[in-house]
Write a protein that holds these residues in place. Sequence first.
Motif, short mmCIF file in Angstrom:
data_model
loop_
_atom_site.label_atom_id
_atom_site.label_comp_id
_atom_site.label_asym_id
_atom_site.label_seq_id
_atom_site.Cartn_x
_atom_site.Cartn_y
_atom_site.Cartn_z
N THR A 81 -3.32 -1.07 -8.04
CA THR A 81 -4.29 -2.06 -8.51
C THR A 81 -5.62 -1.94 -7.76
OG1 THR A 81 -3.49 -3.74 -6.96
CG2 THR A 81 -2.47 -3.68 -9.15
N GLU A 82 -5.63 -1.22 -6.63
CA GLU A 82 -6.83 -1.07 -5.82
C GLU A 82 -7.51 0.27 -6.02
OE1 GLU A 82 -5.33 -3.63 -1.91
OE2 GLU A 82 -4.83 -1.50 -2.06
N HIS A 103 0.86 -1.19 0.00
CA HIS A 103 0.00 0.00 0.00
C HIS A 103 0.90 1.24 0.00
CE1 HIS A 103 -3.04 -2.88 1.92
NE2 HIS A 103 -3.43 -2.67 0.69
N TYR A 123 -2.77 2.80 -0.41
CA TYR A 123 -3.37 1.78 -1.26
C TYR A 123 -2.40 1.47 -2.39
CZ TYR A 123 -4.52 5.64 -4.46
OH TYR A 123 -4.45 6.72 -5.30
N TYR A 177 -11.25 0.24 -6.63
CA TYR A 177 -11.92 -0.20 -5.40
C TYR A 177 -11.94 0.94 -4.38
CZ TYR A 177 -13.40 -3.45 -1.78
OH TYR A 177 -14.11 -4.08 -0.80
#
Length: 308
Positions: free
Chosen positions: A271-272, A229, A268, A275
Amino acid sequence: MKKAERLNQELFYLNNKRRFHLEDLTIEFNISKRTALRDLDELSEIGLPYYTDAGRYGGYTLLNQTLLPPVTFNVQEVQAIFFALSGMKGLSSNPFEKSFPQIQKKLLETLPRKQQQGIDSMASAVYFYSTAPVKSVANLDIVMQSILNEQALSITDTQHVVRKSIIQVFELFYRNGIWFCSAVDLVTHKWGTYRCDKLIEISLYDGQVELFSNAELQQLQDKYEATYHNIQFRCVVNKAGRDHFLRDHYPNMRLVEENDKAYVCGGYNITEETYMVEYLLSYGKNMKIEYPESLAKKYRDYLTGLLE
């Protein structure tokens, strides 16, 4: 200390001993020898098996230590236990679901009729509304067993691609209707978070493999959180946003309050990002992204896409 409470504590104190002397009780509980002897007589009557050792330096030897000592609860403590059990029913699955009806039945049968009626009244008046379960999960008991006994698991993960792995689970957690587990792959030594409903063919691994201690697993998780993250973010939230965070947030997030303002901060992985945007949308007007600009732009683009 009341007599019933003292007897209960004496049971726990003696449960882990093989032999003891009368002086152990007099010193530990600050009671006289006469009181200690009376207590031992009463403990024997309620099931503590022991015999007296003869001789000048004799004492007492416990015969059987396989049973847990009985525990006494007051009315409020009993209600709290049933309250907690009722809350656990709302989970889609849990590692102990087969035991819950037995626990409730045993507890209820030990209560006087008046207390049973009180429990029934509470059960009919208290409801737990939680996120609807996404999917029931089998073999959570095996996952829990592997954590407690520090054993490896053989799994087949189907979340992205079907892949067999040998993992060591560090923790099990539940959020928004889904069970997850944090674990390290014992072959690649990579840390990961697994959706338990996507794991099939779960079994304890009996092959030769090098396991990590709990302290080492904690270090691996901390390193993962610090490196994976790696994009820092901060959002300012109002009072409603602060309450929203307390109800729903993830381990990579924290609430910071300074100068009479509240901020949701954390990190984060790229890739997130989508989301993250979907999560932040749940705040509505109660949140504003301060940085990074890339997250704010993704947020605006997402809103534009919804309007189109």
